[in-house]
Motif scaffolding. Structure first.
Motif, PDB file in Angstrom:
ATOM      1  N   UNK A   1       0.262  41.286  15.031  1.00 42.66           N
ATOM      2  CA  UNK A   1      -0.975  42.184  16.421  1.00 42.66           C
ATOM      3  C   UNK A   1      -1.997  42.296  15.210  1.00 42.66           C
ATOM      4  N   UNK A   2      -2.311  42.295  14.036  1.00 43.27           N
ATOM      5  CA  UNK A   2      -3.391  42.882  13.030  1.00 43.27           C
ATOM      6  C   UNK A   2      -4.739  41.840  13.890  1.00 43.27           C
ATOM      7  N   UNK A   3      -5.339  42.195  14.335  1.00 42.78           N
ATOM      8  CA  UNK A   3      -6.972  41.837  15.025  1.00 42.78           C
ATOM      9  C   UNK A   3      -8.043  40.940  13.905  1.00 42.78           C
ATOM     10  N   UNK A   4      -8.661  40.207  14.576  1.00 36.61           N
ATOM     11  CA  UNK A   4      -9.433  38.973  13.695  1.00 36.61           C
ATOM     12  C   UNK A   4     -10.330  39.885  12.319  1.00 36.61           C
ATOM     13  N   UNK A   5     -10.298  41.657  13.371  1.00 37.42           N
ATOM     14  CA  UNK A   5     -11.385  42.021  12.118  1.00 37.42           C
ATOM     15  C   UNK A   5     -11.049  41.938  10.636  1.00 37.42           C
ATOM     16  N   UNK A   6      -8.737  43.145  11.585  1.00 38.48           N
ATOM     17  CA  UNK A   6      -8.414  43.335  10.565  1.00 38.48           C
ATOM     18  C   UNK A   6      -8.016  42.367   9.436  1.00 38.48           C
TER      19      UNK A   6
ATOM     20  N   UNK B   1      -9.864  41.883   0.527  1.00 38.26           N
ATOM     21  CA  UNK B   1      -8.972  42.746  -0.602  1.00 38.26           C
ATOM     22  C   UNK B   1      -8.404  41.625  -0.964  1.00 38.26           C
ATOM     23  N   UNK B   2      -7.473  40.474  -1.154  1.00 41.08           N
ATOM     24  CA  UNK B   2      -6.127  40.040  -0.877  1.00 41.08           C
ATOM     25  C   UNK B   2      -6.720  39.456  -2.795  1.00 41.08           C
ATOM     26  N   UNK B   3      -6.092  38.746  -3.210  1.00 42.43           N
ATOM     27  CA  UNK B   3      -5.916  37.644  -4.125  1.00 42.43           C
ATOM     28  C   UNK B   3      -4.637  37.035  -3.882  1.00 42.43           C
ATOM     29  N   UNK B   4      -5.476  35.509  -4.991  1.00 43.27           N
ATOM     30  CA  UNK B   4      -4.413  34.162  -4.885  1.00 43.27           C
ATOM     31  C   UNK B   4      -4.059  34.774  -5.764  1.00 43.27           C
ATOM     32  N   UNK B   5      -2.232  34.446  -5.822  1.00 41.12           N
ATOM     33  CA  UNK B   5      -1.376  34.236  -7.657  1.00 41.12           C
ATOM     34  C   UNK B   5      -0.948  33.553  -7.541  1.00 41.12           C
TER      35      UNK B   5
ATOM     36  N   UNK C   1      -7.323  33.859   5.056  1.00 38.86           N
ATOM     37  CA  UNK C   1      -7.416  34.828   6.405  1.00 38.86           C
ATOM     38  C   UNK C   1      -6.478  33.827   6.623  1.00 38.86           C
ATOM     39  N   UNK C   2      -5.801  32.833   7.264  1.00 36.92           N
ATOM     40  CA  UNK C   2      -5.132  31.942   7.940  1.00 36.92           C
ATOM     41  C   UNK C   2      -3.910  32.261   7.134  1.00 36.92           C
ATOM     42  N   UNK C   3      -3.840  32.254   6.416  1.00 37.59           N
ATOM     43  CA  UNK C   3      -2.384  32.755   5.918  1.00 37.59           C
ATOM     44  C   UNK C   3      -1.483  34.019   5.848  1.00 37.59           C
ATOM     45  N   UNK C   4      -2.238  34.476   6.524  1.00 35.92           N
ATOM     46  CA  UNK C   4      -2.779  36.224   6.623  1.00 35.92           C
ATOM     47  C   UNK C   4      -2.005  36.721   7.738  1.00 35.92           C
ATOM     48  N   UNK C   5      -2.836  35.509   8.297  1.00 37.66           N
ATOM     49  CA  UNK C   5      -2.844  35.477  10.396  1.00 37.66           C
ATOM     50  C   UNK C   5      -1.864  34.750  10.328  1.00 37.66           C
ATOM     51  N   UNK C   6      -0.775  33.723  10.533  1.00 33.93           N
ATOM     52  CA  UNK C   6       0.050  32.905  10.220  1.00 33.93           C
ATOM     53  C   UNK C   6       1.561  34.647   9.705  1.00 33.93           C
TER      54      UNK C   6
ATOM     55  N   UNK D   1      -1.701  49.887   3.679  1.00 38.97           N
ATOM     56  CA  UNK D   1      -2.031  51.275   4.381  1.00 38.97           C
ATOM     57  C   UNK D   1      -3.010  51.687   5.154  1.00 38.97           C
ATOM     58  N   UNK D   2      -4.382  51.029   4.699  1.00 39.66           N
ATOM     59  CA  UNK D   2      -5.081  51.718   4.883  1.00 39.66           C
ATOM     60  C   UNK D   2      -5.559  50.736   6.378  1.00 39.66           C
ATOM     61  N   UNK D   3      -5.837  49.532   6.314  1.00 36.07           N
ATOM     62  CA  UNK D   3      -5.827  48.721   7.871  1.00 36.07           C
ATOM     63  C   UNK D   3      -4.835  49.463   8.629  1.00 36.07           C
ATOM     64  N   UNK D   4      -3.336  49.825   7.892  1.00 38.81           N
ATOM     65  CA  UNK D   4      -2.466  49.823   9.526  1.00 38.81           C
ATOM     66  C   UNK D   4      -2.904  51.207   9.633  1.00 38.81           C
ATOM     67  N   UNK D   5      -2.858  52.071   9.274  1.00 40.22           N
ATOM     68  CA  UNK D   5      -3.879  53.351  10.090  1.00 40.22           C
ATOM     69  C   UNK D   5      -5.378  52.815  10.592  1.00 40.22           C
ATOM     70  N   UNK D   6      -5.857  51.944  10.606  1.00 34.91           N
ATOM     71  CA  UNK D   6      -7.403  51.847  10.840  1.00 34.91           C
ATOM     72  C   UNK D   6      -6.957  50.515  12.121  1.00 34.91           C
ATOM     73  N   UNK D   7      -5.803  49.788  12.559  1.00 37.09           N
ATOM     74  CA  UNK D   7      -6.135  49.061  13.221  1.00 37.09           C
ATOM     75  C   UNK D   7      -4.250  49.536  14.266  1.00 37.09           C
ATOM     76  N   UNK D   8      -3.869  50.633  14.304  1.00 37.58           N
ATOM     77  CA  UNK D   8      -2.303  51.621  14.721  1.00 37.58           C
ATOM     78  C   UNK D   8      -1.722  50.100  15.562  1.00 37.58           C
ATOM     79  N   UNK D   9      -2.252  49.371  16.359  1.00 38.78           N
ATOM     80  CA  UNK D   9      -1.922  48.133  17.132  1.00 38.78           C
ATOM     81  C   UNK D   9      -0.967  47.121  16.804  1.00 38.78           C
TER      82      UNK D   9
END
Length: 230
Positions: free
Chosen positions: A16-21, A28-32, A5-10, A113-121
């Protein structure tokens, strides 16, 4: 241990993705993990994923018919790649390889893409980031057509900083993990030709060279010098 979550937030793309997003994205992410020179994906592959670099450096590459690889661009930690995520069903145009040992956070394209639709901000941020990449690509075409070799090299170094989200209008130094051979590969030049012009920049105090690294001492000063060359 990677805090997904921290990596994605940076990541600038998710600015502009909210904390819940971010929490849903992390779920849903995986680490490789990849070692130096491991392929991350090949050109033509149909993977629709968004990749965020948690650690390390990757290079975007193209290979000609004889098998010669050309490095087009490099991304460091915090950057994202996988533009095909915005065009599901389209093959990836370029390949990606681990330039250094790299840890990648991978989001499935449909989920993103579903996240972008859910959090259009977050849409304006995505549009801004994609527009910057388009602008940068057009700028490279312009450089190749209109600028001399020294200006092209300086502009490419600034471009590599800009595309990673570093504002080159400032005076704070920027270090790129690049050798002169890799710069030559990107520019379609010989190592000797690049070395001579890089040394000229170093003598002017605009760049500092060290093993496997090039530091832009003052991006705004380098930009001003390049403008004066035109």
């Amino acid at each position: 241990m990677i805090n997904i979550k921290e990596v994605l937030g940076s990541c600038p793309l998710l600015g502009a993705m909210p904390e819940q997003g971010l929490a849903e994205a992390a779920a849903m992410a995986r680490v490789r993990r990849f070692s130096v020179d491991d392929p991350i994906y090949d050109p033509g592959s149909m993977q629709s994923t968004l990749c965020v670099i948690a650690r390390g450096t990757v290079r975007i590459t193209s290979v000609n018919a004889s098998g010669r690889e050309a490095t087009l661009i490099m991304f460091d930690a915090g950057s994202w790649f996988g533009d095909a995520v915005f065009s599901p069903g389209m093959p990836r145009v370029y390949g990606v390889t681990a330039h250094l040992d790299a840890t990648i956070i991978e989001l499935p394209g449909e989920g993103f893409r579903q996240l972008l639709a859910k959090y259009p901000e977050n849409y304006p941020v995505v549009l801004d980031m994609v527009s910057r990449r388009l602008w940068s690509a057009i700028s490279i075409l312009e450089d190749d057509a209109l600028r001399g070799v020294s200006a092209r090299i300086g502009r490419r170094l600034l471009f590599l900083s800009e595309i990673q989200g570093i504002r080159v209008s400032g005076s704070e130094s920027v270090t790129l993990r690049l050798t002169r051979e890799q710069i030559a590969n990107m520019m379609g030049m010989t190592r000797q030709g690049v070395h001579r012009r890089i040394k000229e920049y170093e003598e002017l105090g605009l760049l500092t060279l060290s093993y496997g690294k090039v530091t832009i001492n003052d991006p705004s000063a380098l930009q001003a010098h390049i403008d004066a060359l035109d």
